[in-house]
Write a protein that holds these residues in place. Structure first.
Motif, mmCIF file in Angstrom:
data_model
loop_
_atom_site.group_PDB
_atom_site.id
_atom_site.type_symbol
_atom_site.label_atom_id
_atom_site.label_comp_id
_atom_site.label_asym_id
_atom_site.label_seq_id
_atom_site.Cartn_x
_atom_site.Cartn_y
_atom_site.Cartn_z
ATOM 1 N N LEU A 146 0.825 -1.202 0.000
ATOM 2 C CA LEU A 146 0.000 0.000 0.000
ATOM 3 C C LEU A 146 0.860 1.253 0.000
ATOM 4 O O LEU A 146 0.560 2.230 -0.675
ATOM 5 N N SER A 147 1.942 1.211 0.767
ATOM 6 C CA SER A 147 2.849 2.358 0.804
ATOM 7 C C SER A 147 3.449 2.624 -0.562
ATOM 8 O O SER A 147 3.592 3.778 -0.988
ATOM 9 N N GLU A 148 3.798 1.555 -1.265
ATOM 10 C CA GLU A 148 4.387 1.682 -2.599
ATOM 11 C C GLU A 148 3.322 1.805 -3.697
ATOM 12 O O GLU A 148 3.669 2.005 -4.855
ATOM 13 N N ARG A 149 2.062 1.668 -3.309
ATOM 14 C CA ARG A 149 0.949 1.635 -4.264
ATOM 15 C C ARG A 149 1.201 0.576 -5.338
ATOM 16 O O ARG A 149 1.048 0.798 -6.538
ATOM 17 N N ASN A 150 1.579 -0.599 -4.854
ATOM 18 C CA ASN A 150 1.891 -1.732 -5.706
ATOM 19 C C ASN A 150 0.736 -2.725 -5.640
ATOM 20 O O ASN A 150 0.654 -3.553 -4.732
ATOM 21 N N PHE A 151 -0.173 -2.621 -6.601
ATOM 22 C CA PHE A 151 -1.365 -3.454 -6.575
ATOM 23 C C PHE A 151 -1.024 -4.934 -6.751
ATOM 24 O O PHE A 151 -1.640 -5.804 -6.124
ATOM 25 N N GLU A 152 -0.050 -5.235 -7.579
ATOM 26 C CA GLU A 152 0.330 -6.630 -7.816
ATOM 27 C C GLU A 152 0.820 -7.280 -6.525
ATOM 28 O O GLU A 152 0.443 -8.416 -6.201
ATOM 29 N N LYS A 153 1.634 -6.559 -5.764
ATOM 30 C CA LYS A 153 2.143 -7.100 -4.505
ATOM 31 C C LYS A 153 1.019 -7.257 -3.487
ATOM 32 O O LYS A 153 0.962 -8.250 -2.752
ATOM 33 N N LEU A 154 0.117 -6.278 -3.437
ATOM 34 C CA LEU A 154 -1.001 -6.361 -2.506
ATOM 35 C C LEU A 154 -1.896 -7.548 -2.830
ATOM 36 O O LEU A 154 -2.389 -8.245 -1.934
ATOM 37 N N SER A 155 -2.078 -7.800 -4.120
ATOM 38 C CA SER A 155 -2.962 -8.884 -4.553
ATOM 39 C C SER A 155 -2.438 -10.258 -4.162
ATOM 40 O O SER A 155 -3.200 -11.240 -4.150
ATOM 41 N N GLU A 156 -1.165 -10.357 -3.840
ATOM 42 C CA GLU A 156 -0.613 -11.619 -3.379
ATOM 43 C C GLU A 156 -1.129 -11.988 -1.992
ATOM 44 O O GLU A 156 -1.060 -13.143 -1.570
ATOM 45 N N ARG A 157 -1.649 -10.970 -1.274
ATOM 46 C CA ARG A 157 -2.082 -11.185 0.106
ATOM 47 C C ARG A 157 -3.567 -10.951 0.344
ATOM 48 O O ARG A 157 -4.085 -11.320 1.400
ATOM 49 N N VAL A 158 -4.248 -10.330 -0.595
ATOM 50 C CA VAL A 158 -5.681 -10.112 -0.434
ATOM 51 C C VAL A 158 -6.329 -9.938 -1.805
ATOM 52 O O VAL A 158 -5.787 -9.247 -2.671
ATOM 53 N N ASP A 159 -7.449 -10.590 -1.995
ATOM 54 C CA ASP A 159 -8.258 -10.403 -3.194
ATOM 55 C C ASP A 159 -9.225 -9.268 -2.874
ATOM 56 O O ASP A 159 -10.251 -9.483 -2.207
ATOM 57 N N LEU A 160 -8.901 -8.048 -3.303
ATOM 58 C CA LEU A 160 -9.717 -6.900 -2.944
ATOM 59 C C LEU A 160 -11.141 -7.014 -3.448
ATOM 60 O O LEU A 160 -12.075 -6.530 -2.794
ATOM 61 N N GLU A 161 -11.332 -7.612 -4.594
ATOM 62 C CA GLU A 161 -12.681 -7.782 -5.139
ATOM 63 C C GLU A 161 -13.536 -8.584 -4.159
ATOM 64 O O GLU A 161 -14.664 -8.183 -3.817
ATOM 65 N N LYS A 162 -13.006 -9.694 -3.692
ATOM 66 C CA LYS A 162 -13.737 -10.532 -2.746
ATOM 67 C C LYS A 162 -13.851 -9.847 -1.388
ATOM 68 O O LYS A 162 -14.886 -9.948 -0.711
ATOM 69 N N PHE A 163 -12.793 -9.149 -0.978
ATOM 70 C CA PHE A 163 -12.790 -8.490 0.320
ATOM 71 C C PHE A 163 -13.852 -7.396 0.388
ATOM 72 O O PHE A 163 -14.617 -7.301 1.355
ATOM 73 N N PHE A 164 -13.921 -6.547 -0.638
ATOM 74 C CA PHE A 164 -14.933 -5.491 -0.663
ATOM 75 C C PHE A 164 -16.341 -6.093 -0.671
ATOM 76 O O PHE A 164 -17.233 -5.620 0.031
ATOM 77 N N ALA A 165 -16.537 -7.131 -1.493
ATOM 78 C CA ALA A 165 -17.859 -7.749 -1.592
ATOM 79 C C ALA A 165 -18.263 -8.386 -0.269
ATOM 80 O O ALA A 165 -19.410 -8.243 0.185
ATOM 81 N N GLN A 166 -17.325 -9.084 0.373
ATOM 82 C CA GLN A 166 -17.611 -9.721 1.655
ATOM 83 C C GLN A 166 -17.948 -8.679 2.714
ATOM 84 O O GLN A 166 -18.902 -8.838 3.486
ATOM 85 N N THR A 167 -17.175 -7.592 2.750
ATOM 86 C CA THR A 167 -17.417 -6.536 3.729
ATOM 87 C C THR A 167 -18.770 -5.880 3.500
ATOM 88 O O THR A 167 -19.515 -5.606 4.447
ATOM 89 N N TYR A 168 -19.095 -5.623 2.246
ATOM 90 C CA TYR A 168 -20.382 -4.997 1.921
ATOM 91 C C TYR A 168 -21.540 -5.888 2.367
ATOM 92 O O TYR A 168 -22.492 -5.418 3.004
ATOM 93 N N ASP A 169 -21.451 -7.162 2.063
ATOM 94 C CA ASP A 169 -22.534 -8.081 2.416
ATOM 95 C C ASP A 169 -22.664 -8.233 3.929
ATOM 96 O O ASP A 169 -23.775 -8.254 4.471
ATOM 97 N N ASP A 170 -21.537 -8.342 4.612
ATOM 98 C CA ASP A 170 -21.568 -8.481 6.067
ATOM 99 C C ASP A 170 -22.103 -7.213 6.730
ATOM 100 O O ASP A 170 -22.860 -7.277 7.713
ATOM 101 N N ALA A 171 -21.705 -6.045 6.214
ATOM 102 C CA ALA A 171 -22.197 -4.786 6.766
ATOM 103 C C ALA A 171 -23.697 -4.639 6.537
ATOM 104 O O ALA A 171 -24.425 -4.130 7.398
#
Length: 218
Positions: free
Chosen positions: A39-64
Protein backbone atom coordinates in the motif's frame (compact mmCIF):
# COMPACT_ATOMS: atom_id res chain seq x y z
CA UNK A 1 -26.46 8.23 0.75
CA UNK A 2 -24.00 6.34 -1.43
CA UNK A 3 -21.05 8.26 -0.04
CA UNK A 4 -21.88 7.38 3.55
CA UNK A 5 -21.67 3.66 2.98
CA UNK A 6 -18.65 4.01 0.79
CA UNK A 7 -17.07 5.93 3.65
CA UNK A 8 -17.73 3.02 5.99
CA UNK A 9 -16.19 0.53 3.56
CA UNK A 10 -13.34 2.96 3.01
CA UNK A 11 -12.55 3.20 6.70
CA UNK A 12 -12.71 -0.57 7.04
CA UNK A 13 -10.26 -1.03 4.19
CA UNK A 14 -7.88 1.48 5.79
CA UNK A 15 -6.66 -1.07 8.32
CA UNK A 16 -4.93 -3.01 5.55
CA UNK A 17 -1.90 -0.76 5.94
CA UNK A 18 -1.03 -1.65 9.51
CA UNK A 19 1.19 -4.39 10.87
CA UNK A 20 3.70 -4.92 13.62
CA UNK A 21 5.05 -8.32 12.65
CA UNK A 22 7.96 -9.59 10.59
CA UNK A 23 9.78 -12.82 10.05
CA UNK A 24 11.38 -15.17 7.56
CA UNK A 25 8.66 -17.83 7.59
CA UNK A 26 5.21 -16.96 6.44
CA UNK A 27 2.64 -15.94 9.03
CA UNK A 28 -0.42 -13.68 9.24
CA UNK A 29 1.83 -10.94 10.62
CA UNK A 30 4.20 -11.29 7.68
CA UNK A 31 1.24 -11.13 5.30
CA UNK A 32 0.05 -7.98 7.02
CA UNK A 33 3.52 -6.43 6.81
CA UNK A 34 3.74 -7.14 3.09
CA UNK A 35 0.35 -5.52 2.61
CA UNK A 36 1.64 -2.46 4.44
CA UNK A 37 4.58 -2.20 2.06
CA UNK A 38 2.38 -2.78 -0.99
CA UNK A 39 0.00 0.00 0.00
CA UNK A 40 2.85 2.36 0.80
CA UNK A 41 4.39 1.68 -2.60
CA UNK A 42 0.95 1.63 -4.26
CA UNK A 43 1.89 -1.73 -5.71
CA UNK A 44 -1.36 -3.45 -6.58
CA UNK A 45 0.33 -6.63 -7.82
CA UNK A 46 2.14 -7.10 -4.51
CA UNK A 47 -1.00 -6.36 -2.51
CA UNK A 48 -2.96 -8.88 -4.55
CA UNK A 49 -0.61 -11.62 -3.38
CA UNK A 50 -2.08 -11.19 0.11
CA UNK A 51 -5.68 -10.11 -0.43
CA UNK A 52 -8.26 -10.40 -3.19
CA UNK A 53 -9.72 -6.90 -2.94
CA UNK A 54 -12.68 -7.78 -5.14
CA UNK A 55 -13.74 -10.53 -2.75
CA UNK A 56 -12.79 -8.49 0.32
CA UNK A 57 -14.93 -5.49 -0.66
CA UNK A 58 -17.86 -7.75 -1.59
CA UNK A 59 -17.61 -9.72 1.65
CA UNK A 60 -17.42 -6.54 3.73
CA UNK A 61 -20.38 -5.00 1.92
CA UNK A 62 -22.53 -8.08 2.42
CA UNK A 63 -21.57 -8.48 6.07
CA UNK A 64 -22.20 -4.79 6.77
CA UNK A 65 -25.61 -5.04 5.10
CA UNK A 66 -26.54 -7.87 7.47
CA UNK A 67 -25.63 -5.70 10.47
CA UNK A 68 -27.47 -2.63 9.14
CA UNK A 69 -30.61 -4.62 8.42
CA UNK A 70 -30.49 -6.36 11.79
CA UNK A 71 -30.32 -3.06 13.70
CA UNK A 72 -32.23 -0.74 11.38
CA UNK A 73 -34.98 0.02 13.93
CA UNK A 74 -32.39 1.13 16.49
CA UNK A 75 -30.62 3.33 13.93
CA UNK A 76 -33.96 4.78 12.88
CA UNK A 77 -34.59 6.01 16.43
CA UNK A 78 -31.04 7.31 16.83
CA UNK A 79 -30.99 9.13 13.47
CA UNK A 80 -34.56 10.36 12.79
CA UNK A 81 -33.35 12.85 10.16
CA UNK A 82 -31.67 10.20 8.02
CA UNK A 83 -34.22 8.95 5.46
CA UNK A 84 -32.23 5.77 4.85
CA UNK A 85 -33.03 4.47 8.31
CA UNK A 86 -36.68 5.57 8.26
CA UNK A 87 -37.66 2.27 6.65
CA UNK A 88 -38.01 -1.32 7.78
CA UNK A 89 -35.50 -4.14 7.51
CA UNK A 90 -37.03 -5.46 4.30
CA UNK A 91 -36.54 -2.11 2.56
CA UNK A 92 -32.89 -1.82 3.65
CA UNK A 93 -32.13 -5.35 2.48
CA UNK A 94 -33.74 -4.69 -0.89
CA UNK A 95 -32.08 -1.30 -1.29
CA UNK A 96 -28.58 -2.56 -0.54
CA UNK A 97 -29.08 -5.59 -2.76
CA UNK A 98 -30.32 -3.51 -5.68
CA UNK A 99 -27.47 -0.99 -5.33
CA UNK A 100 -24.76 -3.51 -4.48
CA UNK A 101 -23.01 -3.45 -7.84
CA UNK A 102 -23.20 0.35 -8.03
CA UNK A 103 -21.53 0.69 -4.63
CA UNK A 104 -18.88 -1.93 -5.40
CA UNK A 105 -18.15 -0.28 -8.73
CA UNK A 106 -17.45 2.95 -6.88
CA UNK A 107 -14.99 1.16 -4.62
CA UNK A 108 -13.30 -0.33 -7.67
CA UNK A 109 -12.92 3.18 -9.04
CA UNK A 110 -11.40 4.38 -5.77
CA UNK A 111 -8.97 1.45 -5.81
CA UNK A 112 -7.93 2.21 -9.39
CA UNK A 113 -7.48 5.91 -8.61
CA UNK A 114 -5.35 5.12 -5.55
CA UNK A 115 -2.95 2.79 -7.35
CA UNK A 116 -2.82 5.10 -10.37
CA UNK A 117 -1.81 7.93 -8.01
CA UNK A 118 -4.41 10.29 -9.44
CA UNK A 119 -4.12 13.84 -8.02
CA UNK A 120 -6.78 15.17 -5.69
CA UNK A 121 -9.39 17.22 -7.59
CA UNK A 122 -10.24 20.74 -6.46
CA UNK A 123 -13.86 19.70 -6.05
CA UNK A 124 -15.03 16.16 -5.17
CA UNK A 125 -17.57 16.28 -8.00
CA UNK A 126 -14.78 16.57 -10.59
CA UNK A 127 -13.51 13.07 -9.82
CA UNK A 128 -15.17 11.38 -6.82
CA UNK A 129 -12.92 8.32 -7.12
CA UNK A 130 -9.72 10.34 -6.93
CA UNK A 131 -11.11 12.47 -4.11
CA UNK A 132 -11.91 9.45 -1.92
CA UNK A 133 -8.58 7.79 -2.83
CA UNK A 134 -6.71 10.86 -1.60
CA UNK A 135 -8.83 11.00 1.55
CA UNK A 136 -7.90 7.34 2.09
CA UNK A 137 -4.22 8.24 2.00
CA UNK A 138 -4.73 11.13 4.43
CA UNK A 139 -6.55 8.86 6.86
CA UNK A 140 -3.68 6.38 6.68
CA UNK A 141 -1.21 9.14 7.47
CA UNK A 142 -3.30 10.25 10.45
CA UNK A 143 -3.52 6.77 11.98
CA UNK A 144 -1.35 4.22 13.70
CA UNK A 145 -2.13 0.69 14.77
CA UNK A 146 -0.84 -2.20 16.83
CA UNK A 147 -1.47 -5.92 16.60
CA UNK A 148 -2.75 -6.82 20.04
CA UNK A 149 -3.31 -10.53 19.62
CA UNK A 150 -2.92 -13.35 17.10
CA UNK A 151 -4.84 -16.61 17.24
CA UNK A 152 -3.82 -19.31 14.77
CA UNK A 153 -5.30 -22.68 13.93
CA UNK A 154 -4.07 -24.94 11.15
CA UNK A 155 -5.43 -22.94 8.22
CA UNK A 156 -7.09 -19.91 9.83
CA UNK A 157 -5.87 -17.01 11.92
CA UNK A 158 -7.41 -13.95 13.56
CA UNK A 159 -5.39 -10.79 14.13
CA UNK A 160 -6.76 -8.30 16.62
CA UNK A 161 -5.61 -4.84 15.49
CA UNK A 162 -6.18 -1.60 17.36
CA UNK A 163 -6.33 1.44 15.09
CA UNK A 164 -5.70 4.84 16.70
CA UNK A 165 -6.05 8.26 15.12
CA UNK A 166 -3.66 11.10 15.93
CA UNK A 167 -4.57 14.61 17.14
CA UNK A 168 -5.41 15.93 13.67
CA UNK A 169 -8.97 16.47 12.44
CA UNK A 170 -8.94 13.18 10.54
CA UNK A 171 -7.23 11.41 13.42
CA UNK A 172 -9.89 12.57 15.85
CA UNK A 173 -12.51 11.45 13.38
CA UNK A 174 -11.04 7.94 13.30
CA UNK A 175 -10.62 7.79 17.07
CA UNK A 176 -9.91 4.28 18.28
CA UNK A 177 -11.23 1.21 16.51
CA UNK A 178 -10.46 -2.46 17.10
CA UNK A 179 -10.55 -4.82 14.14
CA UNK A 180 -10.46 -8.61 14.13
CA UNK A 181 -9.04 -9.66 10.78
CA UNK A 182 -9.49 -13.18 9.48
CA UNK A 183 -6.66 -14.72 7.45
CA UNK A 184 -6.81 -18.05 5.62
CA UNK A 185 -3.88 -20.19 4.50
CA UNK A 186 -4.14 -21.20 0.84
CA UNK A 187 -3.10 -24.47 -0.76
CA UNK A 188 0.45 -23.17 -1.14
CA UNK A 189 0.73 -22.34 2.56
CA UNK A 190 0.43 -18.58 2.02
CA UNK A 191 -1.64 -16.47 4.41
CA UNK A 192 -4.22 -14.14 2.85
CA UNK A 193 -6.68 -11.67 4.33
CA UNK A 194 -10.25 -12.96 3.96
CA UNK A 195 -12.61 -10.81 6.01
CA UNK A 196 -13.29 -8.56 8.97
CA UNK A 197 -14.70 -10.82 11.65
CA UNK A 198 -16.17 -8.32 14.14
CA UNK A 199 -18.42 -6.15 11.99
CA UNK A 200 -21.15 -6.62 14.59
CA UNK A 201 -18.97 -4.57 16.96
CA UNK A 202 -17.64 -2.14 14.35
CA UNK A 203 -20.83 -1.21 12.53
CA UNK A 204 -22.34 1.03 15.27
CA UNK A 205 -19.27 3.31 15.62
CA UNK A 206 -18.77 3.36 11.86
CA UNK A 207 -22.39 4.37 11.32
CA UNK A 208 -21.87 7.13 13.90
CA UNK A 209 -18.89 8.41 11.92
CA UNK A 210 -20.79 8.19 8.63
CA UNK A 211 -23.63 10.19 10.16
CA UNK A 212 -21.19 12.97 11.08
CA UNK A 213 -20.33 13.28 7.38
CA UNK A 214 -24.03 13.11 6.47
CA UNK A 215 -25.00 15.90 8.90
CA UNK A 216 -22.03 18.09 8.00
CA UNK A 217 -22.04 17.89 4.21
CA UNK A 218 -25.50 16.74 3.07
Amino acid sequence: MLKRFLLASFILSAILIFSSGCGKTDSPEVAFSEMQIALSERNFEKLSERVDLEKFFAQTYDDATVELVKNCAEYGKKYPDDPYFQHDAEFLQKYNSEHRELHLNFLRGVKDAYFAKLPEPKNPEENPHAYVANEFEKILQASTAAVKETKISETHATLTVEMQGDNSIRGNFIGRLTFKLGFDKDENGKWKLAKIENLDELTPPLVDKAEIIWVTFF
